[in-house]
Design an enzyme around this catalytic site. Structure first.
Site, PDB file in Angstrom:
ATOM      1  N   GLY A  53       0.580  -0.797  -0.254  1.00 42.81           N
ATOM      2  CA  GLY A  53      -0.108   0.387  -0.029  1.00 42.81           C
ATOM      3  C   GLY A  53       0.999   1.050  -0.157  1.00 42.81           C
ATOM      4  O   GLY A  53       2.292   0.678  -0.131  1.00 42.81           O
ATOM      5  N   GLN A  58       3.645  10.049   1.536  1.00 41.52           N
ATOM      6  CA  GLN A  58       4.749   9.094   0.996  1.00 41.52           C
ATOM      7  C   GLN A  58       5.350   9.746  -0.690  1.00 41.52           C
ATOM      8  O   GLN A  58       6.524   8.741  -0.117  1.00 41.52           O
ATOM      9  CB  GLN A  58       4.302   7.608   1.247  1.00 41.52           C
ATOM     10  CG  GLN A  58       3.556   7.247   2.273  1.00 41.52           C
ATOM     11  CD  GLN A  58       3.344   5.839   2.626  1.00 41.52           C
ATOM     12  OE1 GLN A  58       2.375   5.395   1.785  1.00 41.52           O
ATOM     13  NE2 GLN A  58       4.201   5.242   3.702  1.00 41.52           N
ATOM     14  N   CYS A 100       5.851  -0.027   7.491  1.00 42.71           N
ATOM     15  CA  CYS A 100       5.330   1.049   6.532  1.00 42.71           C
ATOM     16  C   CYS A 100       6.896   1.598   5.130  1.00 42.71           C
ATOM     17  O   CYS A 100       7.992   1.850   6.716  1.00 42.71           O
ATOM     18  CB  CYS A 100       5.383   2.699   7.701  1.00 42.71           C
ATOM     19  SG  CYS A 100       4.510   3.499   6.663  1.00 42.71           S
ATOM     20  N   LEU A 101       6.512   2.019   4.845  1.00 43.79           N
ATOM     21  CA  LEU A 101       7.514   1.824   3.335  1.00 43.79           C
ATOM     22  C   LEU A 101       8.620   4.046   4.131  1.00 43.79           C
ATOM     23  O   LEU A 101       9.573   3.833   3.122  1.00 43.79           O
ATOM     24  CB  LEU A 101       7.472   2.582   2.030  1.00 43.79           C
ATOM     25  CG  LEU A 101       6.811   1.034   1.124  1.00 43.79           C
ATOM     26  CD1 LEU A 101       6.509   1.596  -0.043  1.00 43.79           C
ATOM     27  CD2 LEU A 101       8.261   0.066   1.602  1.00 43.79           C
ATOM     28  N   HIS A 142      -4.118   1.115   7.520  1.00 50.29           N
ATOM     29  CA  HIS A 142      -2.857   2.122   7.849  1.00 50.29           C
ATOM     30  C   HIS A 142      -2.680   3.067   6.810  1.00 50.29           C
ATOM     31  O   HIS A 142      -2.032   4.322   6.732  1.00 50.29           O
ATOM     32  CB  HIS A 142      -1.669   0.930   7.550  1.00 50.29           C
ATOM     33  CG  HIS A 142      -0.786   1.337   7.429  1.00 50.29           C
ATOM     34  ND1 HIS A 142       0.908   1.066   8.641  1.00 50.29           N
ATOM     35  CD2 HIS A 142       0.238   2.693   6.124  1.00 50.29           C
ATOM     36  CE1 HIS A 142       2.080   0.856   7.994  1.00 50.29           C
ATOM     37  NE2 HIS A 142       1.133   2.322   7.083  1.00 50.29           N
ATOM     38  N   GLU A 143      -3.194   2.905   5.212  1.00 49.00           N
ATOM     39  CA  GLU A 143      -3.299   4.623   4.557  1.00 49.00           C
ATOM     40  C   GLU A 143      -4.191   5.224   4.680  1.00 49.00           C
ATOM     41  O   GLU A 143      -3.262   5.943   4.524  1.00 49.00           O
ATOM     42  CB  GLU A 143      -3.506   3.624   3.059  1.00 49.00           C
ATOM     43  CG  GLU A 143      -2.844   2.659   2.378  1.00 49.00           C
ATOM     44  CD  GLU A 143      -0.983   2.085   2.274  1.00 49.00           C
ATOM     45  OE1 GLU A 143      -0.671   3.756   2.539  1.00 49.00           O
ATOM     46  OE2 GLU A 143      -0.556   1.261   3.004  1.00 49.00           O
ATOM     47  N   HIS A 146      -2.242   7.201   7.162  1.00 52.38           N
ATOM     48  CA  HIS A 146      -1.150   8.678   6.422  1.00 52.38           C
ATOM     49  C   HIS A 146      -2.216   9.419   5.808  1.00 52.38           C
ATOM     50  O   HIS A 146      -1.711  10.479   6.176  1.00 52.38           O
ATOM     51  CB  HIS A 146      -1.120   7.515   5.241  1.00 52.38           C
ATOM     52  CG  HIS A 146       0.656   6.737   5.323  1.00 52.38           C
ATOM     53  ND1 HIS A 146       1.517   7.228   6.133  1.00 52.38           N
ATOM     54  CD2 HIS A 146       0.512   5.227   4.976  1.00 52.38           C
ATOM     55  CE1 HIS A 146       2.566   6.327   6.336  1.00 52.38           C
ATOM     56  NE2 HIS A 146       1.587   4.802   6.053  1.00 52.38           N
TER      57      HIS A 146
HETATM   58 NI    NI Z   1       2.845   3.204   5.809  1.00 51.54          NI
END
Ligand code: NI
Length: 205
Positions: A53, A58, A100-101, A142-143, A146
Site C-alpha cells: 500500500g 508518502q 511502513c515504507l 494503515h493508508e 497516512h
Molecule cells: Ni505506511
C-alpha cells in the site's frame, strides 16, 4: 526530447519526518491526467519498494489518495485505487505486525478493528463502497491513517511506543542531517510546496 506538458516531475518516496507525512491530506476536486500519472508512478514506486500500500503523502503529495495491491507485484493481485476515502463501521479487533515504507526497517504489532467499511472514488471517478476484512481491511486503515497525518507508531501501546521512540529519533537525525547538508529542502520550503500543490488541486474539507 519531446515535451510532455501533462507529465509531472518524477515522484519519490519520502521518509519520516517529512512534513507531508505529518499533515492531513486534502480532498481532490478532480481526477485528470495528472492524477492518472500520479497513480501510475505510485504503483511503480510501491512495487519497487516491495510494499502492498502507498499513500500520496508518502510521495510528498497532499492528496487524499492511496493505492493498494496485496500481492506487491504488477503481474499479480488487483490494483486498487482509493480517492477521497472515508471509513465507517469498525468491528472487532486484531493485532498484526505492520511496517511502513516511510519508516523502513521498523516493524511492530498494531491493534486495529478487524473489519471496516470503506467508501471512496475510483480512478474512473466512480463512487464505490466495500466491507473489508483481513489484510485488506488492515492495509486500508494503515493508508487512511497516512491521509490523516498519522503513522502506525501513533497507535502503539505505551511500552511499544517507548521502544519505537529511539528509531523515530534516529529517523529525525538522518532527515535533519540531509537538510543541513542541503540534500533536502528545509521544512518551511517543503510545507510551502505542499500548500502550492493543495491549492492547485484540492478542496477544503
Ligand atoms: Ni505506511
Amino acid at each position: 526530447m519531446p515535451v510532455e506538458p501533462t507529465r509531472r516531475d518524477r515522484l519519490e518516496l519520502v521518509e519520516f519526518p517529512h512534513p507531508a507525512l505529518l499533515r492531513r491530506a486534502r480532498p481532490l476536486v478532480r481526477i485528470d491526467d495528472t492524477i492518472h500519472d500520479v497513480v501510475e508512478q505510485m504503483f511503480e514506486i510501491m512495487y519497487q519498494a516491495g510494499g502492498i500500500g502507498l499513500a500520496a503523502n508518502q510521495v510528498a503529495l497532499p492528496y487524499r489518495l492511496f493505492v493498494v495491491n496485496l500481492e506487491a507485484r504488477p503481474d499479480a493481485g488487483e490494483e486498487l485505487v482509493f480517492i477521497n476515502p472515508s471509513l465507517s463501521r469498525p468491528r472487532g479487533n486484531a493485532v498484526q505486525e505492520e511496517g511502513c515504507l516511510s519508516l523502513p526497517g521498523l516493524r511492530m504489532d498494531v491493534r486495529r478493528p478487524e473489519q471496516i467499511v470503506v467508501k471512496a472514488w475510483s480512478l474512473e471517478g466512480e463512487p464505490f463502497e466495500e466491507d473489508l476484512d483481513g489484510l485488506l481491511a488492515r492495509v486500508v486503515q494503515h493508508e487512511f491513517d497516512h491521509l490523516e497525518g498519522r503513522l502506525f507508531t501513533d497507535r502503539l501501546p505505551d511500552a511499544a511506543a517507548l521502544e519505537a521512540r529511539r528509531s523515530l529519533d534516529t529517523f529525525r537525525e538522518v532527515f535533519a542531517g540531509k537538510q543541513s547538508r542541503g540534500e533536502l529542502p528545509v521544512d518551511a520550503e517543503l510545507l510551502a510546496q505542499l500548500d502550492r500543490l493543495a491549492t492547485e488541486r484540492c478542496g477544503n474539507a
